[in-house]
Enzyme design. Structure first.
Site, PDB file in Angstrom:
ATOM      1  N   HIS A  66       0.854  -1.203   0.000  1.00 32.73           N
ATOM      2  CA  HIS A  66       0.000   0.000   0.000  1.00 32.73           C
ATOM      3  C   HIS A  66       0.890   1.254   0.000  1.00 32.73           C
ATOM      4  CE1 HIS A  66      -3.428   2.482   0.610  1.00 32.73           C
ATOM      5  NE2 HIS A  66      -3.731   2.221   1.851  1.00 32.73           N
ATOM      6  N   ASP A 116       2.580   5.378  -6.616  1.00 32.39           N
ATOM      7  CA  ASP A 116       3.838   5.306  -5.851  1.00 32.39           C
ATOM      8  C   ASP A 116       5.083   5.204  -6.720  1.00 32.39           C
ATOM      9  OD1 ASP A 116       1.801   3.467  -3.750  1.00 32.39           O
ATOM     10  OD2 ASP A 116       2.833   5.285  -3.114  1.00 32.39           O
ATOM     11  N   HIS A 140      -2.400  -2.478  -9.507  1.00 36.06           N
ATOM     12  CA  HIS A 140      -3.413  -1.840  -8.649  1.00 36.06           C
ATOM     13  C   HIS A 140      -4.658  -2.721  -8.647  1.00 36.06           C
ATOM     14  CE1 HIS A 140      -6.075   1.204  -6.939  1.00 36.06           C
ATOM     15  NE2 HIS A 140      -4.970   1.806  -6.544  1.00 36.06           N
TER      16      HIS A 140
HETATM   17  C1  SDX Z   1      -1.500   2.094  -3.293  1.00 37.53           C
HETATM   18  O1  SDX Z   1      -6.245   0.624  -3.124  1.00 37.53           O
HETATM   19  C2  SDX Z   1      -5.765   1.818  -3.424  1.00 37.53           C
HETATM   20  O2  SDX Z   1      -6.435   2.658  -3.947  1.00 37.53           O
HETATM   21  C3  SDX Z   1      -4.302   2.020  -3.016  1.00 37.53           C
HETATM   22  C4  SDX Z   1      -3.673   3.343  -3.438  1.00 37.53           C
HETATM   23  C5  SDX Z   1      -4.279   4.552  -2.730  1.00 37.53           C
HETATM   24  O3  SDX Z   1      -4.183   5.665  -3.256  1.00 37.53           O
HETATM   25  O4  SDX Z   1      -4.769   4.363  -1.584  1.00 37.53           O
HETATM   26  O5  SDX Z   1      -3.796   3.520  -4.846  1.00 37.53           O
HETATM   27  C6  SDX Z   1      -2.179   3.392  -3.076  1.00 37.53           C
HETATM   28  O6  SDX Z   1      -1.430   1.320  -2.379  1.00 37.53           O
HETATM   29  C7  SDX Z   1      -0.996   1.753  -4.676  1.00 37.53           C
HETATM   30  C8  SDX Z   1      -0.395   0.307  -4.741  1.00 37.53           C
HETATM   31  C9  SDX Z   1       1.021   0.371  -4.176  1.00 37.53           C
HETATM   32  N1  SDX Z   1       1.589  -1.002  -4.090  1.00 37.53           N
HETATM   33  C10 SDX Z   1       2.560  -1.414  -4.923  1.00 37.53           C
HETATM   34  O7  SDX Z   1       3.011  -0.731  -5.842  1.00 37.53           O
HETATM   35  C11 SDX Z   1       3.094  -2.814  -4.574  1.00 37.53           C
HETATM   36  C12 SDX Z   1       3.211  -3.664  -5.853  1.00 37.53           C
HETATM   37  N2  SDX Z   1       1.852  -3.971  -6.329  1.00 37.53           N
HETATM   38  C13 SDX Z   1       1.284  -5.259  -5.972  1.00 37.53           C
HETATM   39  O8  SDX Z   1       1.653  -5.718  -4.714  1.00 37.53           O
HETATM   40  C14 SDX Z   1      -0.198  -5.355  -6.340  1.00 37.53           C
HETATM   41  O9  SDX Z   1      -0.306  -4.915  -7.623  1.00 37.53           O
HETATM   42  C15 SDX Z   1      -1.230  -4.644  -5.487  1.00 37.53           C
HETATM   43  C16 SDX Z   1      -1.082  -4.965  -4.043  1.00 37.53           C
HETATM   44  C17 SDX Z   1      -1.157  -3.166  -5.685  1.00 37.53           C
HETATM   45  C18 SDX Z   1      -2.602  -5.094  -5.980  1.00 37.53           C
HETATM   46  O10 SDX Z   1      -2.723  -6.424  -5.647  1.00 37.53           O
HETATM   47  P1  SDX Z   1      -3.988  -7.306  -6.136  1.00 37.53           P
HETATM   48  O11 SDX Z   1      -5.078  -6.450  -6.653  1.00 37.53           O
HETATM   49  O12 SDX Z   1      -4.307  -8.264  -5.034  1.00 37.53           O
HETATM   50  O13 SDX Z   1      -3.423  -8.056  -7.391  1.00 37.53           O
HETATM   51  P2  SDX Z   1      -2.908  -9.522  -7.399  1.00 37.53           P
HETATM   52  O14 SDX Z   1      -1.850  -9.702  -6.363  1.00 37.53           O
HETATM   53  O15 SDX Z   1      -4.087 -10.437  -7.370  1.00 37.53           O
HETATM   54  O16 SDX Z   1      -2.201  -9.554  -8.827  1.00 37.53           O
HETATM   55  C19 SDX Z   1      -2.841 -10.090  -9.970  1.00 37.53           C
HETATM   56  C20 SDX Z   1      -1.701 -10.738 -10.764  1.00 37.53           C
HETATM   57  C21 SDX Z   1      -0.936 -11.804  -9.971  1.00 37.53           C
HETATM   58  O17 SDX Z   1      -0.368 -12.687 -10.912  1.00 37.53           O
HETATM   59  P3  SDX Z   1      -1.183 -14.065 -11.323  1.00 37.53           P
HETATM   60  O18 SDX Z   1      -1.539 -14.769 -10.015  1.00 37.53           O
HETATM   61  O19 SDX Z   1      -2.392 -13.605 -12.098  1.00 37.53           O
HETATM   62  O20 SDX Z   1      -0.198 -14.838 -12.166  1.00 37.53           O
HETATM   63  O21 SDX Z   1      -0.719  -9.732 -11.096  1.00 37.53           O
HETATM   64  C22 SDX Z   1       0.516 -10.065 -10.454  1.00 37.53           C
HETATM   65  C23 SDX Z   1       0.188 -11.035  -9.344  1.00 37.53           C
HETATM   66  O22 SDX Z   1       1.318 -11.863  -9.053  1.00 37.53           O
HETATM   67  N3  SDX Z   1       1.061  -8.801  -9.920  1.00 37.53           N
HETATM   68  C24 SDX Z   1       2.335  -8.463  -9.958  1.00 37.53           C
HETATM   69  C25 SDX Z   1       2.400  -7.180  -9.406  1.00 37.53           C
HETATM   70  N4  SDX Z   1       1.168  -6.780  -9.045  1.00 37.53           N
HETATM   71  C26 SDX Z   1       0.350  -7.804  -9.366  1.00 37.53           C
HETATM   72  N5  SDX Z   1       3.430  -9.110 -10.398  1.00 37.53           N
HETATM   73  C27 SDX Z   1       4.602  -8.462 -10.270  1.00 37.53           C
HETATM   74  N6  SDX Z   1       4.754  -7.208  -9.758  1.00 37.53           N
HETATM   75  C28 SDX Z   1       3.667  -6.554  -9.311  1.00 37.53           C
HETATM   76  N7  SDX Z   1       3.796  -5.322  -8.809  1.00 37.53           N
END
Ligand code: SDX
Length: 421
Positions: free
Chosen positions: A263, A362, A304
């Protein structure tokens, strides 16, 4: 008024579920009545679950749209200030000049460092993580102002909101000064919200904090972090607020949830990731690691839960990044160049394309803040300062309406009933 229903048929039971239609966005099933049938839904991560009705922000992830009280984030970023958006989120309208002045004056009333926070800060090791220090200082305010009943008393609620608007920049600046063994600086009566924040942070140092590009960049960064519907930290804040807990403890929950690298902690994690990648020649290796399910490495600042297009805030952040680096002739800054190259290669990679993974808020924010002289471990504190607007507005919306304590159910998968022998 609901006119449409969906019918759930289960074990010869038919249950009519009202279909809700908000101002924007798709239909939603109102499943509240399932409880009467001892039926529950299972949605860990709340991917398909709305926890509330809200008028504050709206995100359309399919097209990368973010509105605050109906205004597009792009227009707000280009035509208003962070404090204007703060006012908008709290009052459902942008302030006119008179309202702007009244808002600043109401905040000014609380514009002094809290003596108990000063005393507490002096007992804290300056190398502690700033998010931990912020939590301690807000806990002091929670203990000190607990009796002020803002839950039932509307007038007191506005006082507590104005108090938090004034206190957050003061606390953030106090933490920065403590971290750098600098004397604390009191807010000035004649300075605007943003000018005061930068003054309290950098007064007496060589920092060019009065430079308009710096002032505009900080204002935009806070504005872009102001609110984002029911994200993890705001949902946490709302859940705590639903128990009647005071606004300061609502913030403690929001800060704890925001701190996580999935997050708000992602901004600090992006800079650490870019430093670990180090050179453009290593990008391919890290893009492969990000796709390896056996590897815990994730591309920080990418992906996201809702945006399946570019996060509109990331676009605006990238513009600001260029402005700030341009001002200091740093557009060739190796970190910025590496980030842009990483983004270009990731957006060409089928793994990221097929999963709709784009830069989020971010990805570039940390590079700007680093260029402005904010240390890596202060980045999420700056995010919390911006999100003060959203947490206060969402809490105000929650406590202004009749609300029940938030208490999710579970799917029990533990032991059957058994007795001690
Ligand atoms: C913020 O919710 C909000 O609005 C948050 C926010 C706000 O203003 O409040 O926008 C601020 O928190 C932005 C997000 C910051 N976090 C990051 O940048 C951390 C990296 N991102 C990931 O951890 C992830 O994308 C999340 C946590 C942001 C979202 O996670 P989800 O929605 O649970 O997505 P998921 O884990 O189910 O991913 C779907 C697929 C998976 O692969 P498969 O199982 O389909 O093979 O996408 C992959 C994930 O492994 N994936 C990534 C990835 N993000 C998702 N793979 C590699 N790198 C990534 N960053």
């Amino acid at each position: 008024m609901t006119t449409q229903f969906a019918t759930l048929t289960l074990n010869n039971q038919s249950i009519a579920l009202p279909i809700l239609q908000g101002t924007m966005g798709g239909y939603q099933l109102d499943i509240q009545s399932l409880d009467q049938h001892h039926l529950y839904t299972f949605d860990p991560g709340f991917t398909s679950t709305s926890a509330c009705a809200s008028s504050i922000s709206y995100i359309n992830g399919e097209i990368g749209q973010l509105l605050h009280q109906g205004y597009p984030i792009e227009e707000l970023a280009q035509k208003t200030s962070f404090l204007d958006v703060f006012y908008l989120l709290l009052n459902e309208k942008l302030p006119n000049e008179k309202e702007q002045k009244q808002f600043e004056q109401a905040i000014q009333h609380y514009n002094q460092m809290d003596s108990d926070c000063i005393k507490t800060l002096q007992t804290i090791d300056s190398t502690m993580h700033p998010m931990g220090i912020l939590s301690v200082l807000i806990a002091v305010l929670a203990g000190k102002y607990h009796e002020h009943d803002a839950f039932h008393n509307k007038h007191e609620r506005i006082n507590r909101i104005n108090h938090m608007i004034a206190q957050m920049p003061i606390l953030v600046a106090m933490i920065y000064r403590h971290q750098h063994h600098l004397p604390l600086v009191s807010p000035q009566k004649d300075l605007s919200f943003i000018d005061n924040f930068l003054y309290m942070m950098f007064h007496g140092t060589e920092h060019p904090f009065t430079d308009q590009i710096i002032i505009n960049a900080i204002d935009r960064i806070l504005l872009l972090h102001a609110d984002h519907e029911q994200n993890a930290s705001t949902s946490t804040a709302r859940l705590i607020g639903s128990t009647g807990s005071n606004i300061y403890s609502v913030f403690l929950g929001g800060i704890s949830a925001l701190w996580g690298p999935a997050h708000g902690g992602a901004n600090e994690a992006v800079l650490n990731m870019l430093s670990e990648i180090g050179d453009e020649k290593n990008i391919d290796h890290y893009l492969k690691r990000a796709q390896d399910k056996t590897d815990s490495f994730r591309l920080m600042g990418f992906g996201h839960r809702i945006y399946k297009k570019y996060d509109p805030r990331a676009t605006l952040m990238k513009e600001t990044c260029h402005d700030v680096l341009n001002k200091s002739n740093l557009t060739e800054d190796p970190t910025f160049k590496l980030a842009k190259k990483l983004e270009t290669l990731a957006l060409k990679d089928d793994y990221f394309i097929s999963r709709h993974l784009y830069p989020n808020v971010d990805f570039y924010s940390g590079i700007i803040l680093k260029a402005i002289g904010i240390p890596n471990n202060m980045l999420t504190v700056i995010f919390a300062l911006g999100r003060t607007a959203g947490w206060l507005a969402q809490w105000q919306e929650l406590v202004s309406q009749p609300n029940r304590i938030s208490r999710p159910r579970q799917l029990y998968v533990g032991s059957e009933l058994r007795h001690i022998t």
